[in-house]
Design a protein around this motif. Structure first.
Motif, PDB file in Angstrom:
ATOM      1  N   LEU A  75     -33.344  47.218 -52.884  1.00  0.00           N
ATOM      2  CA  LEU A  75     -32.743  48.382 -53.524  1.00  0.00           C
ATOM      3  C   LEU A  75     -32.395  49.457 -52.505  1.00  0.00           C
ATOM      4  O   LEU A  75     -31.339  50.068 -52.584  1.00  0.00           O
ATOM      5  CB  LEU A  75     -33.690  48.941 -54.595  1.00  0.00           C
ATOM      6  N   LEU A  76     -33.258  49.666 -51.540  1.00  0.00           N
ATOM      7  CA  LEU A  76     -32.992  50.651 -50.497  1.00  0.00           C
ATOM      8  C   LEU A  76     -31.769  50.266 -49.675  1.00  0.00           C
ATOM      9  O   LEU A  76     -30.894  51.081 -49.416  1.00  0.00           O
ATOM     10  CB  LEU A  76     -34.209  50.800 -49.588  1.00  0.00           C
ATOM     11  N   SER A  77     -31.660  48.992 -49.301  1.00  0.00           N
ATOM     12  CA  SER A  77     -30.510  48.567 -48.499  1.00  0.00           C
ATOM     13  C   SER A  77     -29.220  48.625 -49.304  1.00  0.00           C
ATOM     14  O   SER A  77     -28.171  48.937 -48.771  1.00  0.00           O
ATOM     15  CB  SER A  77     -30.730  47.165 -47.930  1.00  0.00           C
ATOM     16  N   LEU A  78     -29.299  48.339 -50.593  1.00  0.00           N
ATOM     17  CA  LEU A  78     -28.103  48.402 -51.418  1.00  0.00           C
ATOM     18  C   LEU A  78     -27.666  49.847 -51.624  1.00  0.00           C
ATOM     19  O   LEU A  78     -26.480  50.146 -51.645  1.00  0.00           O
ATOM     20  CB  LEU A  78     -28.348  47.728 -52.764  1.00  0.00           C
ATOM     21  N   ALA A  79     -28.610  50.754 -51.741  1.00  0.00           N
ATOM     22  CA  ALA A  79     -28.277  52.158 -51.940  1.00  0.00           C
ATOM     23  C   ALA A  79     -27.664  52.771 -50.686  1.00  0.00           C
ATOM     24  O   ALA A  79     -26.883  53.697 -50.762  1.00  0.00           O
ATOM     25  CB  ALA A  79     -29.530  52.932 -52.345  1.00  0.00           C
ATOM     26  N   ALA A  80     -27.981  52.240 -49.529  1.00  0.00           N
ATOM     27  CA  ALA A  80     -27.521  52.806 -48.270  1.00  0.00           C
ATOM     28  C   ALA A  80     -26.024  52.642 -48.054  1.00  0.00           C
ATOM     29  O   ALA A  80     -25.407  53.442 -47.376  1.00  0.00           O
ATOM     30  CB  ALA A  80     -28.278  52.171 -47.110  1.00  0.00           C
ATOM     31  N   SER A  81     -25.433  51.625 -48.596  1.00  0.00           N
ATOM     32  CA  SER A  81     -24.018  51.365 -48.367  1.00  0.00           C
ATOM     33  C   SER A  81     -23.371  50.881 -49.658  1.00  0.00           C
ATOM     34  O   SER A  81     -23.304  49.686 -49.905  1.00  0.00           O
ATOM     35  CB  SER A  81     -23.860  50.313 -47.269  1.00  0.00           C
ATOM     36  N   PRO A  82     -22.865  51.787 -50.486  1.00  0.00           N
ATOM     37  CA  PRO A  82     -22.350  51.403 -51.798  1.00  0.00           C
ATOM     38  C   PRO A  82     -21.250  50.346 -51.773  1.00  0.00           C
ATOM     39  O   PRO A  82     -21.262  49.431 -52.575  1.00  0.00           O
ATOM     40  CB  PRO A  82     -21.830  52.716 -52.378  1.00  0.00           C
ATOM     41  N   ALA A  83     -20.295  50.438 -50.841  1.00  0.00           N
ATOM     42  CA  ALA A  83     -19.208  49.459 -50.813  1.00  0.00           C
ATOM     43  C   ALA A  83     -19.742  48.065 -50.511  1.00  0.00           C
ATOM     44  O   ALA A  83     -19.368  47.092 -51.157  1.00  0.00           O
ATOM     45  CB  ALA A  83     -18.155  49.851 -49.776  1.00  0.00           C
ATOM     46  N   ARG A  84     -20.619  47.963 -49.513  1.00  0.00           N
ATOM     47  CA  ARG A  84     -21.213  46.673 -49.189  1.00  0.00           C
ATOM     48  C   ARG A  84     -22.112  46.196 -50.309  1.00  0.00           C
ATOM     49  O   ARG A  84     -22.137  45.030 -50.645  1.00  0.00           O
ATOM     50  CB  ARG A  84     -21.997  46.754 -47.882  1.00  0.00           C
ATOM     51  N   ALA A  85     -22.882  47.109 -50.855  1.00  0.00           N
ATOM     52  CA  ALA A  85     -23.789  46.752 -51.940  1.00  0.00           C
ATOM     53  C   ALA A  85     -22.999  46.196 -53.114  1.00  0.00           C
ATOM     54  O   ALA A  85     -23.406  45.207 -53.718  1.00  0.00           O
ATOM     55  CB  ALA A  85     -24.603  47.966 -52.371  1.00  0.00           C
ATOM     56  N   ASP A  86     -21.878  46.805 -53.423  1.00  0.00           N
ATOM     57  CA  ASP A  86     -21.060  46.322 -54.531  1.00  0.00           C
ATOM     58  C   ASP A  86     -20.561  44.910 -54.265  1.00  0.00           C
ATOM     59  O   ASP A  86     -20.582  44.069 -55.164  1.00  0.00           O
ATOM     60  CB  ASP A  86     -19.874  47.260 -54.781  1.00  0.00           C
ATOM     61  N   ALA A  87     -20.114  44.634 -53.055  1.00  0.00           N
ATOM     62  CA  ALA A  87     -19.605  43.303 -52.725  1.00  0.00           C
ATOM     63  C   ALA A  87     -20.725  42.264 -52.806  1.00  0.00           C
ATOM     64  O   ALA A  87     -20.523  41.162 -53.323  1.00  0.00           O
ATOM     65  CB  ALA A  87     -18.969  43.291 -51.337  1.00  0.00           C
ATOM     66  N   VAL A  88     -21.899  42.601 -52.315  1.00  0.00           N
ATOM     67  CA  VAL A  88     -23.031  41.670 -52.361  1.00  0.00           C
ATOM     68  C   VAL A  88     -23.471  41.467 -53.808  1.00  0.00           C
ATOM     69  O   VAL A  88     -23.671  40.333 -54.254  1.00  0.00           O
ATOM     70  CB  VAL A  88     -24.193  42.169 -51.483  1.00  0.00           C
ATOM     71  N   GLN A  89     -23.616  42.551 -54.544  1.00  0.00           N
ATOM     72  CA  GLN A  89     -24.044  42.439 -55.945  1.00  0.00           C
ATOM     73  C   GLN A  89     -23.012  41.672 -56.766  1.00  0.00           C
ATOM     74  O   GLN A  89     -23.368  40.839 -57.595  1.00  0.00           O
ATOM     75  CB  GLN A  89     -24.288  43.825 -56.549  1.00  0.00           C
ATOM     76  N   THR A  90     -21.745  41.944 -56.540  1.00  0.00           N
ATOM     77  CA  THR A  90     -20.693  41.214 -57.252  1.00  0.00           C
ATOM     78  C   THR A  90     -20.756  39.729 -56.928  1.00  0.00           C
ATOM     79  O   THR A  90     -20.627  38.888 -57.816  1.00  0.00           O
ATOM     80  CB  THR A  90     -19.305  41.789 -56.900  1.00  0.00           C
ATOM     81  N   ALA A  91     -20.966  39.396 -55.662  1.00  0.00           N
ATOM     82  CA  ALA A  91     -21.066  37.985 -55.270  1.00  0.00           C
ATOM     83  C   ALA A  91     -22.249  37.314 -55.951  1.00  0.00           C
ATOM     84  O   ALA A  91     -22.127  36.178 -56.442  1.00  0.00           O
ATOM     85  CB  ALA A  91     -21.180  37.862 -53.748  1.00  0.00           C
ATOM     86  N   PHE A  92     -23.397  38.000 -55.999  1.00  0.00           N
ATOM     87  CA  PHE A  92     -24.551  37.436 -56.705  1.00  0.00           C
ATOM     88  C   PHE A  92     -24.266  37.283 -58.190  1.00  0.00           C
ATOM     89  O   PHE A  92     -24.564  36.251 -58.788  1.00  0.00           O
ATOM     90  CB  PHE A  92     -25.807  38.288 -56.484  1.00  0.00           C
ATOM     91  N   ASN A  93     -23.668  38.298 -58.804  1.00  0.00           N
ATOM     92  CA  ASN A  93     -23.341  38.206 -60.226  1.00  0.00           C
ATOM     93  C   ASN A  93     -22.391  37.044 -60.494  1.00  0.00           C
ATOM     94  O   ASN A  93     -22.559  36.302 -61.470  1.00  0.00           O
ATOM     95  CB  ASN A  93     -22.733  39.514 -60.728  1.00  0.00           C
ATOM     96  N   ASP A  94     -21.375  36.894 -59.636  1.00  0.00           N
ATOM     97  CA  ASP A  94     -20.421  35.796 -59.793  1.00  0.00           C
ATOM     98  C   ASP A  94     -21.096  34.438 -59.590  1.00  0.00           C
ATOM     99  O   ASP A  94     -20.802  33.477 -60.309  1.00  0.00           O
ATOM    100  CB  ASP A  94     -19.260  35.938 -58.806  1.00  0.00           C
ATOM    101  N   ALA A  95     -21.996  34.355 -58.612  1.00  0.00           N
ATOM    102  CA  ALA A  95     -22.721  33.098 -58.360  1.00  0.00           C
ATOM    103  C   ALA A  95     -23.628  32.760 -59.538  1.00  0.00           C
ATOM    104  O   ALA A  95     -23.691  31.603 -59.968  1.00  0.00           O
ATOM    105  CB  ALA A  95     -23.523  33.204 -57.068  1.00  0.00           C
ATOM    106  N   ILE A  96     -24.314  33.759 -60.069  1.00  0.00           N
ATOM    107  CA  ILE A  96     -25.186  33.533 -61.226  1.00  0.00           C
ATOM    108  C   ILE A  96     -24.367  33.065 -62.423  1.00  0.00           C
ATOM    109  O   ILE A  96     -24.742  32.113 -63.109  1.00  0.00           O
ATOM    110  CB  ILE A  96     -25.997  34.797 -61.552  1.00  0.00           C
ATOM    111  N   ALA A  97     -23.242  33.724 -62.667  1.00  0.00           N
ATOM    112  CA  ALA A  97     -22.387  33.343 -63.797  1.00  0.00           C
ATOM    113  C   ALA A  97     -21.882  31.906 -63.639  1.00  0.00           C
ATOM    114  O   ALA A  97     -21.887  31.120 -64.601  1.00  0.00           O
ATOM    115  CB  ALA A  97     -21.215  34.307 -63.939  1.00  0.00           C
ATOM    116  N   ALA A  98     -21.449  31.540 -62.442  1.00  0.00           N
ATOM    117  CA  ALA A  98     -20.970  30.174 -62.199  1.00  0.00           C
ATOM    118  C   ALA A  98     -22.108  29.175 -62.389  1.00  0.00           C
ATOM    119  O   ALA A  98     -21.931  28.131 -63.026  1.00  0.00           O
ATOM    120  CB  ALA A  98     -20.381  30.056 -60.790  1.00  0.00           C
ATOM    121  N   PHE A  99     -23.269  29.487 -61.834  1.00  0.00           N
ATOM    122  CA  PHE A  99     -24.405  28.584 -61.974  1.00  0.00           C
ATOM    123  C   PHE A  99     -24.797  28.414 -63.436  1.00  0.00           C
ATOM    124  O   PHE A  99     -25.043  27.287 -63.890  1.00  0.00           O
ATOM    125  CB  PHE A  99     -25.602  29.075 -61.150  1.00  0.00           C
ATOM    126  N   GLU A 100     -24.866  29.500 -64.180  1.00  0.00           N
ATOM    127  CA  GLU A 100     -25.239  29.409 -65.595  1.00  0.00           C
ATOM    128  C   GLU A 100     -24.235  28.563 -66.374  1.00  0.00           C
ATOM    129  O   GLU A 100     -24.619  27.821 -67.272  1.00  0.00           O
ATOM    130  CB  GLU A 100     -25.379  30.803 -66.198  1.00  0.00           C
TER     131      GLU A 100
END
Length: 174
Positions: free
Chosen positions: A12-37
């Protein structure tokens, strides 16, 4: 539990430090989770030697029980890295796990280069390393299969497949 709390706090601390990067990483995880499900009902209990329950838990919960590594493990997401592994990869998993933790290093270029589909594929691929070890061909075959089952197609990875000698491996692309 304390280890998981520390890992999640760091994430959470690393994601809060850089919103643009955090968004790309979180979006990638969300997309990966959705594909896997979407793909999971068709994957069975193992696919290409990957324990599907362990994979799901590592991807969605950040912790899993490993038959490959033995025992309970936590995934430690390290974002914004620029270390030596980042010279070759957008993300990587240093193996073997240490002290019950498997690091998933997401390099700066992960968020700055490529497409959303490539970032999704990268997360699907790296989680295979987290739960099933270093075999690049297994990881790519599994990630491509998840994409195919979820979307009807998969991201072309021919150059990567050939550069890792996967044509001669026990694995194949869909």
């Amino acid at each position: 539990m304390r280890l998981l709390t520390a890992i999640l706090a760091g994430l959470l601390l690393s994601l809060a430090a850089s919103p643009a990067r955090a968004d790309a990483v979180q979006t990638a995880f969300n997309d990966a989770i959705a594909a896997f499900e979407q793909a999971q009902p068709q994957l069975g209990t193992t696919r290409f030697g990957v324990d599907i329950a362990a994979y799901r838990d590592a991807l969605t919960l950040g912790q899993f029980t490993s038959s490959h590594w033995g025992g309970n493990l936590a995934v430690a997401l390290e974002t914004g890295a620029s270390g030596s592994g980042c010279a070759r990869f957008a993300a990587y998993v240093p193996l073997p796990p240490r002290d019950g933790v498997v690091p998933l290093v997401v390099c700066r270029q992960f968020s700055e280069e490529g497409t959303a589909a490539l970032r999704r594929l990268t997360i699907l691929h790296e989680i295979v390393h987290v739960v099933a070890g270093a075999d690049e061909c297994r990881a790519m075959a599994f990630a491509a299969e998840v994409e195919r089952l979820a979307t009807g197609r998969f991201t072309p990875v021919d150059r990567y497949w050939h550069s890792n000698g996967c044509a001669g491996s026990a694995f194949s692309l869909p």
